[in-house]
Design a protein around this motif. Structure first.
Motif, PDB file in Angstrom:
ATOM      1  N   GLN A 628      67.457  80.236  35.601  1.00 24.89           N
ATOM      2  CA  GLN A 628      68.159  80.298  34.324  1.00 24.89           C
ATOM      3  C   GLN A 628      67.655  81.455  33.481  1.00 24.89           C
ATOM      4  O   GLN A 628      68.443  82.217  32.902  1.00 24.89           O
ATOM      5  N   GLU A 629      66.354  81.607  33.427  1.00 25.40           N
ATOM      6  CA  GLU A 629      65.769  82.697  32.635  1.00 25.40           C
ATOM      7  C   GLU A 629      66.163  84.061  33.202  1.00 25.40           C
ATOM      8  O   GLU A 629      66.517  84.978  32.454  1.00 25.40           O
ATOM      9  N   LEU A 630      66.122  84.187  34.526  1.00 20.93           N
ATOM     10  CA  LEU A 630      66.442  85.456  35.162  1.00 20.93           C
ATOM     11  C   LEU A 630      67.913  85.821  34.986  1.00 20.93           C
ATOM     12  O   LEU A 630      68.250  86.968  34.631  1.00 20.93           O
ATOM     13  N   THR A 631      68.809  84.874  35.228  1.00 19.05           N
ATOM     14  CA  THR A 631      70.243  85.167  35.119  1.00 19.05           C
ATOM     15  C   THR A 631      70.647  85.474  33.676  1.00 19.05           C
ATOM     16  O   THR A 631      71.501  86.331  33.438  1.00 19.05           O
ATOM     17  N   GLN A 632      70.023  84.797  32.715  1.00 17.01           N
ATOM     18  CA  GLN A 632      70.328  85.066  31.312  1.00 17.01           C
ATOM     19  C   GLN A 632      69.881  86.462  30.915  1.00 17.01           C
ATOM     20  O   GLN A 632      70.537  87.138  30.110  1.00 17.01           O
ATOM     21  N   SER A 633      68.756  86.920  31.465  1.00 17.61           N
ATOM     22  CA  SER A 633      68.271  88.264  31.127  1.00 17.61           C
ATOM     23  C   SER A 633      69.145  89.337  31.755  1.00 17.61           C
ATOM     24  O   SER A 633      69.350  90.405  31.161  1.00 17.61           O
ATOM     25  N   MET A 634      69.684  89.073  32.956  1.00 15.09           N
ATOM     26  CA  MET A 634      70.533  90.066  33.621  1.00 15.09           C
ATOM     27  C   MET A 634      71.949  90.075  33.054  1.00 15.09           C
ATOM     28  O   MET A 634      72.559  91.135  32.923  1.00 15.09           O
ATOM     29  N   GLU A 635      72.476  88.897  32.735  1.00 14.50           N
ATOM     30  CA  GLU A 635      73.848  88.786  32.245  1.00 14.50           C
ATOM     31  C   GLU A 635      73.876  87.807  31.084  1.00 14.50           C
ATOM     32  O   GLU A 635      74.060  86.600  31.270  1.00 14.50           O
ATOM     33  N   PRO A 636      73.666  88.305  29.855  1.00 14.09           N
ATOM     34  CA  PRO A 636      73.578  87.417  28.685  1.00 14.09           C
ATOM     35  C   PRO A 636      74.821  86.566  28.467  1.00 14.09           C
ATOM     36  O   PRO A 636      74.738  85.494  27.871  1.00 14.09           O
ATOM     37  N   ALA A 637      75.974  87.027  28.955  1.00 17.89           N
ATOM     38  CA  ALA A 637      77.213  86.267  28.751  1.00 17.89           C
ATOM     39  C   ALA A 637      77.338  85.092  29.723  1.00 17.89           C
ATOM     40  O   ALA A 637      78.244  84.283  29.614  1.00 17.89           O
ATOM     41  N   PHE A 638      76.399  85.002  30.665  1.00 16.28           N
ATOM     42  CA  PHE A 638      76.485  83.997  31.704  1.00 16.28           C
ATOM     43  C   PHE A 638      75.819  82.690  31.267  1.00 16.28           C
ATOM     44  O   PHE A 638      74.754  82.702  30.655  1.00 16.28           O
ATOM     45  N   ILE A 639      76.463  81.557  31.561  1.00  7.94           N
ATOM     46  CA  ILE A 639      75.880  80.239  31.320  1.00  7.94           C
ATOM     47  C   ILE A 639      75.501  79.668  32.679  1.00  7.94           C
ATOM     48  O   ILE A 639      76.363  79.334  33.500  1.00  7.94           O
ATOM     49  N   PHE A 640      74.215  79.551  32.921  1.00  8.67           N
ATOM     50  CA  PHE A 640      73.733  79.143  34.240  1.00  8.67           C
ATOM     51  C   PHE A 640      73.921  77.641  34.448  1.00  8.67           C
ATOM     52  O   PHE A 640      73.559  76.836  33.590  1.00  8.67           O
ATOM     53  N   GLU A 641      74.478  77.281  35.607  1.00  5.01           N
ATOM     54  CA  GLU A 641      74.598  75.884  36.019  1.00  5.01           C
ATOM     55  C   GLU A 641      74.257  75.794  37.495  1.00  5.01           C
ATOM     56  O   GLU A 641      74.861  76.483  38.323  1.00  5.01           O
ATOM     57  N   ALA A 642      73.267  74.975  37.802  1.00  7.07           N
ATOM     58  CA  ALA A 642      72.854  74.797  39.188  1.00  7.07           C
ATOM     59  C   ALA A 642      73.600  73.629  39.809  1.00  7.07           C
ATOM     60  O   ALA A 642      73.768  72.579  39.184  1.00  7.07           O
ATOM     61  N   HIS A 643      74.056  73.807  41.035  1.00  9.36           N
ATOM     62  CA  HIS A 643      74.717  72.738  41.795  1.00  9.36           C
ATOM     63  C   HIS A 643      73.988  72.602  43.120  1.00  9.36           C
ATOM     64  O   HIS A 643      73.860  73.575  43.869  1.00  9.36           O
TER      65      HIS A 643
END
Length: 785
Positions: A628-643
């Protein structure tokens, strides 16, 4: 007169407290189950029924023929709907629409994830969703406009009137909100939170503009009075005009029926969810009947207690009809009290039931149909439950009463045993059915799927997460608890992308198959835990893999090779020649309801929008927090959801899991209600045999032998009911398992397990009541008449 009936009934309730409690609680349980199932059935039957002019709305579907097999789907060419509207004068409106997809909507600093579709303007003319803000005219006719629901507006803006506001979707394209719709009703199969112009998706996906590709779906609305069957017949060869070599025949299917009747085999409609609806409706009716049977049994069993009352009333001139009214009024009064208790139980249990059934059910107190139905159930239950004792007691001859022949009425005894027999047939059938459903689901969830679904995480790749995936992969693999990272196009929860346009050397012109297409990246097979039977996976050392390589599953390989040893090359879509570099063990990407299908795996990262991460099983929380931390830093517009893949796979069986859970709880209730009836009947038998038990004790009979005297009244009946119940359950099991391409066998131990459970509960119930009779002082039982 009626006041007198009620007064007599209340006095009787107070005098026979145990019988009253068993009848009250037993009927309440039966009514509770009937009400819950009734609400669920009504909701299921109401899906897609609320649209105006629903009789004129049709889903366009396809029968795709591959050799001797016919595959039926609602996927159609992406440019179909406008042609239907142009070529068929019967069509008033036609719309293509996409599958549901997650969309990140942002406004200034606020971001939310919404469930969205791309649709053509006619969709909102075919399906009349309520417009809260804005105008219903001209919606989505411009590719800059969007339509959202009230809940979506509240999520993003904190208010509903947001017409004219601008939003950005997936940090990529700006849209102007043209209208705000009321939230999609729970009775609608068409779910969404945001609608975007179909034109945008069509422009960005070249394959959707081709007549030999499928993916989107199409709805049409015919002019009133049009013969839908005649229109459907005209569609059969429609695609041949645009794709002469097509193996597809089209047809129009009523949209109002597709939710409940969506299962096709060999081109014929063979059922769907309607099977579950019928099953639970029958279960609800049977549980209610079992509760009514208890009432009838206890009432007739206690008949000699009131025999002299009936005799005296007849002697003084009471009409038979008056006696019938008396007993029916007692039955209806108990049913009324039970219905109030059942309604309270429904209110208390509805949140749990909604979670179990994935519904949003409420008791519709403001609807006339509910009260008509509720009162009808009370009258039906009261009359059914009280009919036998009313007509039986009122027909008793006075001479028999005073000569004490009433106790010897063997017909009443046979009737009681017959009703117990029916009860335990249903209980046995429900228990075995629950065991079968549970075993099949466990079989499906625990089989080797051809890949390792455990410790595997999936997430969407949006924006830079997709365009800069190699950077993301490199950073993820730095984490000590992450083992492998790749990406693909498939969620492994059903068909996603497929084609029948595949050729290979030696292919029979009359044969064919529908191949599932998997778009992947390097390390895909390693991350998924797949095993190779021959060849190799995609390798960075082979630069030609992305353009000329392909991997087959065993099913596809066996289909293509025929009697040859190898398959060296195949041709995709009549133009792309590919070399077969490897064959993997068959893997399941659908549920066990479907047979294994041939699959083709390509190295095409640009179409791979699902990230795959294999991680240490004990570090799930740490890994997801890092991602979540990594994806938010790379793409701030992204809302991370793990499945998690194992949970995603289990969701394919959610209907079966729901069937299992509901069957389990209904089985428990059925046994409980049946045992309540046995409790009352065993108390009656023990009371009848008071003197016999006393005499036996005086002569030195053991407690066990006395228990046997009472228990034998029921053991044989319950045993016979178990045999019949097993046969009924076997019939259900065969029908249920036939819906699976990969199913368990009906094991012999299902029946003895259910028999032990039923017999144990029945024997325990009767013994507990009989034990009291064995402990009575024989002096007390013998000194009174």
């Amino acid at each position: 007169m009626y006041k007198n009936y009620i007064k007599i009934a209340v006095r009787g309730f107070a005098k026979h407290k145990l019988t009253f409690f068993i009848n009250l609680f037993g009927l309440a349980l039966g009514l509770w189950v009937a009400l819950l199932i009734g609400l669920w059935v009504v909701d299921e039957l109401s899906i897609n029924q609320h649209f105006s002019q629903k009789e004129d709305i049709y889903q366009i579907m396809e029968h795709q023929r591959y050799g001797t097999e016919i595959f039926t789907t609602s996927s159609t060419p992406g440019i179909l709907a406008p042609e239907l509207k142009a070529k068929f004068p019967e069509v008033a409106y036609a719309s293509n629409y996409s599958w549901n997809m997650p969309m990140i909507a942002s406004h200034e600093e606020d971001r939310v994830k919404l469930d969205g579709k791309h649709v053509e303007p006619d969709l909102l003319k075919i399906l009349d969703f309520e417009v809260l803000h804005g105008t219903a005219q001209g919606l989505l006719e411009s590719k800059e406009n969007a339509v959202i629901t009230k809940t979506a507006a509240l999520k993003l803006f904190g208010r509903s009137d947001v017409v004219g506001e601008s939003i950005k979707i997936d940090n990529y394209r700006d849209y102007l909100i043209q209208a705000v719709l009321a939230d999609v009703p729970s009775q609608s199969q068409m779910k969404f939170e945001i609608l975007l112009p179909y034109e945008v998706m069509l422009a960005e996906n070249e394959w959707m503009n081709q007549w030999n590709n499928n993916g989107p779906q199409a709805l049409v609305k015919l002019f009133p009075g049009t013969d839908g069957k005649a229109f459907s017949a005209k569609l059969k060869d429609f695609l041949k005009e645009y794709h002469p070599e097509t193996n597809i025949s089209m047809f129009a299917y009523p949209f109002k029926e597709i939710y409940l009747h969506s299962r096709f085999e060999d081109g014929q409609q063979v059922g769907g969810r309607i099977g579950h609806v019928r099953l639970f409706a029958i279960i609800g009716l049977f549980v209610l009947l079992i509760a009514c049977i208890n009432f009838m049994n206890l009432s007739t069993a206690k008949s000699q207690k009131r025999a002299k009352e009936v005799g005296v009333r007849k002697v003084v001139g009471a009409e038979k009809s008056a006696l019938i009214y008396q007993f029916l009024s007692e039955s209806l009064l108990i049913t009324f009290f039970s219905s109030l208790l059942a309604l309270l139980m429904v209110e208390l249990s509805l949140p749990v039931f909604n979670e179990l059934a994935s519904k949003q059910l409420v008791v519709p107190y403001g609807q006339l149909w509910f009260w008509v139905g509720f009162i009808s159930i009370i009258l039906f239950t009261g009359l059914i439950a009280g009919s036998y004792p009313a007509f039986y007691l009122s027909a008793t001859k006075v001479a028999h009463i005073f000569r004490k022949q009433h106790n010897q009425d063997r017909y009443a005894v046979l009737a009681r045993k017959g009703l117990v027999f029916f009860q335990f047939i249903l209980a046995t059938a429900l228990i075995i059915s629950t065991i079968v459903v549970n075993q099949q689901i466990q079989y499906a969830l625990n089989q080797n799927l051809g890949f390792d679904k455990d410790q595997l995480l999936m997430f969407e790749l949006n924006g830079k997460l997709h365009s800069e995936f190699e950077t993301l992969k490199h950073e993820l693999e730095k984490h000590p608890d992450i083992q492998l990272v790749s990406r693909g196009s498939h969620s492994f929860s059903g068909r996603n992308s497929n084609t029948g346009n595949i050729s290979w050397e030696g292919k029979d012109p009359d044969a064919g198959a529908l191949f599932e297409m998997f778009h992947t990246d390097y390390d895909f097979f390693q991350t998924m835990g797949m095993s190779f039977l021959d060849g190799r996976p995609f390798d960075r050392g082979y630069g030609s893999d992305s353009l000329g390589g392909v991997v087959l599953n065993k099913k596809a390989f066996d289909l293509m090779r025929g009697d040859k040893d190898r398959v060296e090359k195949l041709v995709l879509w009549d133009t792309e020649e590919r070399e077969v570099i490897g064959v993997v063990e068959d893997f399941y990407f659908q549920s066990f309801h479907q047979a294994m299908e041939p699959a083709i795996i390509l190295l095409t990262p640009k179409y791979s929008h699902i990230g795959l991460v294999r991680f240490d099983a004990e570090k799930a929380a740490t890994v997801t927090a890092y991602m979540q931390e990594l994806t938010q830093s790379m793409e701030p517009a992204f809302i991370f959801e793990a499945h998690f893949m194992d949970a995603n796979y289990a969701r394919m069986y959610q209907d079966d899991l729901r069937l299992r859970d509901l069957s389990k709880y209904f089985s428990i209730l059925t046994i409980l209600i049946s045992c309540l009836g046995l409790l009352g009947l065993s108390a009656h038998v023990a009371e009848q045999k008071t003197k016999e038990i006393g005499i036996r004790k005086v002569h030195g009979a053991s407690t066990f032998s006395i228990l046997h005297v009472i228990n034998r009244e029921f053991v044989m009946v319950v045993s016979l009911s178990i045999v019949v119940g097993c046969l009924l359950a076997y019939w259900f099991a065969v029908d249920f398992l036939s819906d699976y391409a990969h199913a368990i066998s009906f094991a012999w131990w299902f029946m003895p397990l259910a028999a032990l459970l039923i017999m144990g509960m029945a024997y325990l119930t009767v013994t507990l009541q009989s034990w009291k009779a064995t402990k009575m002082n024989p002096v007390n039982s013998l000194k009174t008449e």
